[in-house]
Design an enzyme around this catalytic site. Structure first.
Site, PDB file in Angstrom:
ATOM      1  N   HIS A  53       0.880  -1.212   0.029  1.00  0.00           N
ATOM      2  CA  HIS A  53      -0.005   0.066   0.057  1.00  0.00           C
ATOM      3  C   HIS A  53       0.825   1.266   0.069  1.00  0.00           C
ATOM      4  O   HIS A  53       2.034   1.150   0.527  1.00  0.00           O
ATOM      5  CB  HIS A  53      -0.863   0.099   1.269  1.00  0.00           C
ATOM      6  CG  HIS A  53      -1.831  -0.981   1.447  1.00  0.00           C
ATOM      7  ND1 HIS A  53      -1.331  -2.164   2.205  1.00  0.00           N
ATOM      8  CD2 HIS A  53      -3.188  -1.229   1.451  1.00  0.00           C
ATOM      9  CE1 HIS A  53      -2.351  -2.896   2.291  1.00  0.00           C
ATOM     10  NE2 HIS A  53      -3.426  -2.532   1.736  1.00  0.00           N
ATOM     11  N   ASP A  56       2.417   1.819   3.400  1.00  0.00           N
ATOM     12  CA  ASP A  56       3.187   0.750   4.038  1.00  0.00           C
ATOM     13  C   ASP A  56       4.685   1.440   3.681  1.00  0.00           C
ATOM     14  O   ASP A  56       5.772   0.939   4.329  1.00  0.00           O
ATOM     15  CB  ASP A  56       3.165  -0.653   3.258  1.00  0.00           C
ATOM     16  CG  ASP A  56       1.930  -1.199   3.377  1.00  0.00           C
ATOM     17  OD1 ASP A  56       1.271  -0.687   4.477  1.00  0.00           O
ATOM     18  OD2 ASP A  56       1.602  -2.030   2.452  1.00  0.00           O
ATOM     19  N   MET A  87       2.529  -5.610  -7.803  1.00  0.00           N
ATOM     20  CA  MET A  87       1.322  -5.106  -7.305  1.00  0.00           C
ATOM     21  C   MET A  87       1.453  -4.001  -6.492  1.00  0.00           C
ATOM     22  O   MET A  87       2.272  -4.030  -5.477  1.00  0.00           O
ATOM     23  CB  MET A  87       0.415  -6.151  -6.741  1.00  0.00           C
ATOM     24  CG  MET A  87      -1.085  -5.962  -6.423  1.00  0.00           C
ATOM     25  SD  MET A  87      -1.046  -5.221  -4.598  1.00  0.00           S
ATOM     26  CE  MET A  87      -1.584  -6.541  -3.948  1.00  0.00           C
ATOM     27  N   GLU A 180     -10.973  -6.535  -4.948  1.00  0.00           N
ATOM     28  CA  GLU A 180     -10.803  -7.465  -3.973  1.00  0.00           C
ATOM     29  C   GLU A 180     -12.043  -7.312  -3.096  1.00  0.00           C
ATOM     30  O   GLU A 180     -12.375  -6.612  -2.549  1.00  0.00           O
ATOM     31  CB  GLU A 180      -9.740  -7.302  -3.062  1.00  0.00           C
ATOM     32  CG  GLU A 180      -9.644  -8.434  -1.970  1.00  0.00           C
ATOM     33  CD  GLU A 180      -8.194  -8.326  -1.164  1.00  0.00           C
ATOM     34  OE1 GLU A 180      -7.399  -7.644  -1.688  1.00  0.00           O
ATOM     35  OE2 GLU A 180      -8.297  -8.683  -0.091  1.00  0.00           O
ATOM     36  N   LYS A 182     -14.862  -8.564  -0.080  1.00  0.00           N
ATOM     37  CA  LYS A 182     -14.880  -8.938   1.269  1.00  0.00           C
ATOM     38  C   LYS A 182     -16.121  -8.841   1.986  1.00  0.00           C
ATOM     39  O   LYS A 182     -16.775  -7.612   1.795  1.00  0.00           O
ATOM     40  CB  LYS A 182     -13.729  -8.363   2.430  1.00  0.00           C
ATOM     41  CG  LYS A 182     -13.528  -8.927   3.624  1.00  0.00           C
ATOM     42  CD  LYS A 182     -12.361  -8.219   4.301  1.00  0.00           C
ATOM     43  CE  LYS A 182     -12.358  -8.792   5.624  1.00  0.00           C
ATOM     44  NZ  LYS A 182     -11.101  -8.174   6.281  1.00  0.00           N
ATOM     45  N   GLU A 216      -9.783 -13.723  -2.361  1.00  0.00           N
ATOM     46  CA  GLU A 216      -8.992 -13.872  -0.960  1.00  0.00           C
ATOM     47  C   GLU A 216      -9.554 -15.038  -0.403  1.00  0.00           C
ATOM     48  O   GLU A 216     -10.783 -14.875  -0.238  1.00  0.00           O
ATOM     49  CB  GLU A 216      -8.800 -12.795  -0.200  1.00  0.00           C
ATOM     50  CG  GLU A 216      -8.070 -13.116   1.073  1.00  0.00           C
ATOM     51  CD  GLU A 216      -7.936 -12.100   1.889  1.00  0.00           C
ATOM     52  OE1 GLU A 216      -7.106 -10.960   1.623  1.00  0.00           O
ATOM     53  OE2 GLU A 216      -8.031 -12.056   3.235  1.00  0.00           O
ATOM     54  N   HIS A 219     -11.720 -14.439   2.674  1.00  0.00           N
ATOM     55  CA  HIS A 219     -13.023 -13.551   2.310  1.00  0.00           C
ATOM     56  C   HIS A 219     -14.023 -14.291   1.808  1.00  0.00           C
ATOM     57  O   HIS A 219     -15.292 -14.248   2.298  1.00  0.00           O
ATOM     58  CB  HIS A 219     -12.727 -12.279   1.488  1.00  0.00           C
ATOM     59  CG  HIS A 219     -11.649 -11.573   1.982  1.00  0.00           C
ATOM     60  ND1 HIS A 219     -10.973 -10.408   1.376  1.00  0.00           N
ATOM     61  CD2 HIS A 219     -10.879 -11.724   3.280  1.00  0.00           C
ATOM     62  CE1 HIS A 219     -10.128  -9.771   2.032  1.00  0.00           C
ATOM     63  NE2 HIS A 219      -9.894 -10.252   3.333  1.00  0.00           N
ATOM     64  N   ASP A 244      -5.151 -13.619  -3.389  1.00  0.00           N
ATOM     65  CA  ASP A 244      -4.683 -13.399  -2.139  1.00  0.00           C
ATOM     66  C   ASP A 244      -4.857 -14.543  -1.512  1.00  0.00           C
ATOM     67  O   ASP A 244      -5.961 -15.236  -1.173  1.00  0.00           O
ATOM     68  CB  ASP A 244      -5.432 -12.255  -1.251  1.00  0.00           C
ATOM     69  CG  ASP A 244      -4.905 -10.849  -1.741  1.00  0.00           C
ATOM     70  OD1 ASP A 244      -4.153 -10.865  -2.651  1.00  0.00           O
ATOM     71  OD2 ASP A 244      -5.422  -9.929  -0.963  1.00  0.00           O
ATOM     72  N   ASP A 254     -11.677 -12.261  10.228  1.00  0.00           N
ATOM     73  CA  ASP A 254     -10.813 -12.336   9.040  1.00  0.00           C
ATOM     74  C   ASP A 254      -9.434 -12.853   9.588  1.00  0.00           C
ATOM     75  O   ASP A 254      -8.698 -12.022  10.264  1.00  0.00           O
ATOM     76  CB  ASP A 254     -10.712 -11.093   8.347  1.00  0.00           C
ATOM     77  CG  ASP A 254      -9.780 -11.163   7.036  1.00  0.00           C
ATOM     78  OD1 ASP A 254      -9.774 -12.221   6.622  1.00  0.00           O
ATOM     79  OD2 ASP A 254      -9.376 -10.241   6.909  1.00  0.00           O
ATOM     80  N   ASP A 256      -6.859 -14.330   8.294  1.00  0.00           N
ATOM     81  CA  ASP A 256      -5.485 -14.235   7.304  1.00  0.00           C
ATOM     82  C   ASP A 256      -4.519 -15.261   7.944  1.00  0.00           C
ATOM     83  O   ASP A 256      -3.307 -14.841   8.077  1.00  0.00           O
ATOM     84  CB  ASP A 256      -4.958 -12.663   7.393  1.00  0.00           C
ATOM     85  CG  ASP A 256      -5.982 -11.647   6.841  1.00  0.00           C
ATOM     86  OD1 ASP A 256      -6.984 -12.391   5.912  1.00  0.00           O
ATOM     87  OD2 ASP A 256      -6.061 -10.521   7.161  1.00  0.00           O
ATOM     88  N   ASP A 286      -1.585 -13.084   1.337  1.00  0.00           N
ATOM     89  CA  ASP A 286      -2.118 -12.000   2.134  1.00  0.00           C
ATOM     90  C   ASP A 286      -2.455 -12.411   3.520  1.00  0.00           C
ATOM     91  O   ASP A 286      -3.511 -12.934   3.915  1.00  0.00           O
ATOM     92  CB  ASP A 286      -3.297 -11.066   1.437  1.00  0.00           C
ATOM     93  CG  ASP A 286      -3.733  -9.952   2.236  1.00  0.00           C
ATOM     94  OD1 ASP A 286      -2.962  -9.501   2.990  1.00  0.00           O
ATOM     95  OD2 ASP A 286      -4.819  -9.532   1.789  1.00  0.00           O
TER      96      ASP A 286
HETATM   97  C1  GCO Z   1      -7.827  -8.118   4.578  1.00  0.00           C
HETATM   98  C2  GCO Z   1      -7.579  -7.685   3.131  1.00  0.00           C
HETATM   99  C3  GCO Z   1      -6.482  -6.557   2.882  1.00  0.00           C
HETATM  100  C4  GCO Z   1      -6.277  -6.248   1.564  1.00  0.00           C
HETATM  101  C5  GCO Z   1      -4.988  -5.374   1.331  1.00  0.00           C
HETATM  102  C6  GCO Z   1      -5.128  -4.902  -0.059  1.00  0.00           C
HETATM  103  O1  GCO Z   1      -7.285  -8.873   5.006  1.00  0.00           O
HETATM  104  O2  GCO Z   1      -8.984  -7.592   5.065  1.00  0.00           O
HETATM  105  O3  GCO Z   1      -7.227  -8.639   2.384  1.00  0.00           O
HETATM  106  O4  GCO Z   1      -5.374  -7.248   3.406  1.00  0.00           O
HETATM  107  O5  GCO Z   1      -5.914  -7.341   0.712  1.00  0.00           O
HETATM  108  O6  GCO Z   1      -5.352  -4.405   2.172  1.00  0.00           O
HETATM  109  O7  GCO Z   1      -5.755  -3.586   0.007  1.00  0.00           O
HETATM  110 MN    MN Z   2      -8.359 -10.941   4.768  1.00  0.00          MN
HETATM  111 MN    MN Z   3      -6.456  -9.507   0.804  1.00  0.00          MN
END
Ligand code: GCO
Ligand code: MN
Ligand code: MN
Length: 386
Positions: A53, A56, A87, A180, A182, A216, A219, A244, A254, A256, A286
């Site tokens: 991002h 970041d 990306m 993306e 979610k 993702e 998600h 992702d 979430d 991850d 991700d």
């Molecule tokens: C999450 C999202 C984020 C996005 C990332 C790209 O875990 O809710 O995946 O990680 O992918 O911020 O904008």
């Molecule tokens: Mn996520």
């Molecule tokens: Mn993501």
């Protein structure tokens, strides 16, 4: 054999291995690493690329001179390690200005600021060589539908994406946008909550050919959906521009998690799908390490994501070469040449012939399909007893 290979294009976000383990109930458990430190960490563990991002790398209130200095040192680290930046994306969720969304905010000043911030972040990504630009609408949603008109929100989101497609073309950046989805978190409900919803929305844009999806695992799983099927639909539509990878237990926040951490079977069928379909884009993790981990644990996490992918890719090859499994699949998919004249593309003659045909409906209903045996073979293959 399971070492990460460049051909797989394994990438991590600066925000993934850089995650400090903060959660809504607890403070960071790990020191924040600088972007340069993260690049070196990723190179050490064998990653191919790093994504980011805008914030970041460049803090939201950095001066132009500070920005240029940060970009210079980051580029030097990339050159030293050989990592690429395929990306880039925009942080449109951390700053309080975005508390009610960015492109879909009711406030025209927030919407305009979001566009300005995204154009600047696209400039940054292009400078680093990125060709995919991700849009995750983290705060594009609502807790109460009294607050925003959901149809208006879609119009605003569309207008923003159309504007930014034109900006990318005008600048000659050649970006492909990846949307993306979610379903919720950090908003009560996020607009366009699934990959399928995104695919429908893309068809309404000015430049649909420039825009695809970035599904993702976590998600789609949060929404109780089959992630492999969502990815299959994206592949079928020619829209899988990015992915992702992580893992998630259904019905949770979430999570991850490290790729392959939770649902081995879904992870296997996902890798098999990507490999069988020869997905050529980056395989982006991700995900972040458990909050219990120190810096060594973060490396274990990153190595684990890639190693699990490589192991599952080997398992997919084993599946495709397994005589017993392939025999079962061949039987299930055996052609019935006598039906060929009755199927396929419509013609009046074909329709008439099909209407006149007599089927043995009872035999069709009585035939056992052998899926129990097939699925048990998959289990045994994954457990390493085949
Ligand atoms: C999450 C999202 C984020 C996005 C990332 C790209 O875990 O809710 O995946 O990680 O992918 O911020 O904008
Ligand atoms: Mn996520
Ligand atoms: Mn993501």
């Amino acid at each position: 054999m399971y070492e990460p290979q460049p051909a797989y294009k394994f990438t991590f976000g600066l925000w993934t291995v850089g995650n400090v383990g903060r959660d809504p109930f607890g403070e960071p458990v790990r020191r924040a690493l600088s972007p340069v430190e993260i690049v070196h960490l990723l190179a050490d563990v064998g990653a191919w690329g790093v994504n980011l991002h805008d914030n970041d790398l460049v803090p939201i209130d950095a001066s132009p001179a500070e920005r240029d200095q940060l970009v210079r040192t980051f580029k030097a680290a990339l050159a030293e390690t050989g990592l690429v930046v395929p990306m880039a994306t925009t942080n449109l969720f951390s700053d309080p200005a975005f508390k009610d969304g960015a492109f879909t905010s009711n406030d025209p000043a927030v919407r305009a600021y979001a566009l300005q911030k995204t154009m600047r972040a696209m400039d940054l990504g292009a400078e680093l060589g990125a060709t995919t630009y991700v849009f995750w609408g983290g705060r594009e949603g609502a807790e109460s539908d009294a607050s925003k008109d959901p149809v208006e929100a879609l119009k605003r989101f569309r207008e923003a994406l159309n504007f930014l497609c034109d900006y990318s073309n005008d600048q000659g950046y050649g970006y492909r946008f990846a949307l993306e989805a979610k379903p919720n978190e950090p908003r009560g409900d996020i607009y366009l909550p699934t990959t399928g919803a995104m695919l429908g929305f893309i068809a309404t844009l000015d430049h649909p050919e420039m825009v695809g999806v970035n599904p993702e695992v976590a998600h789609e799983t949060m929404a109780g959906l089959n992630f492999v099927h969502a990815v299959a639909q994206a592949l079928d539509a020619g829209k899988l521009f990015h992915i992702d990878l992580n893992d998630q237990n259904s019905g949770r926040y979430d999570q991850d998690f490290r790729f392959g951490a939770h649902n081995y079977k879904q992870s296997f069928f996902l890798v098999k799908l990507l490999e069988d379909q020869q997905y050529a884009g980056p395989r982006h993790f991700d995900a972040h390490a458990y909050r219990s981990e120190d810096s060594a644990g973060v490396r274990d996490f990153a190595r684990g994501c890639m190693r699990s992918y490589m192991i599952l890719a080997a398992k997919a090859r084993q599946f495709n070469a397994d005589p017993e499994i392939q025999q079962l699949l061949a039987e299930l998919n055996a052609p019935q040449p006598e039906l060929t004249p009755l199927q396929g593309r419509y013609s009046r003659e074909r329709a008439q012939a099909l209407k006149a045909h007599t089927f043995d409906r009872q035999a069709l209903g009585q035939r056992g399909l052998g899926y129990e045996r097939l699925d048990q073979l998959v289990f045994e293959l994954l457990m390493g007893v085949r």
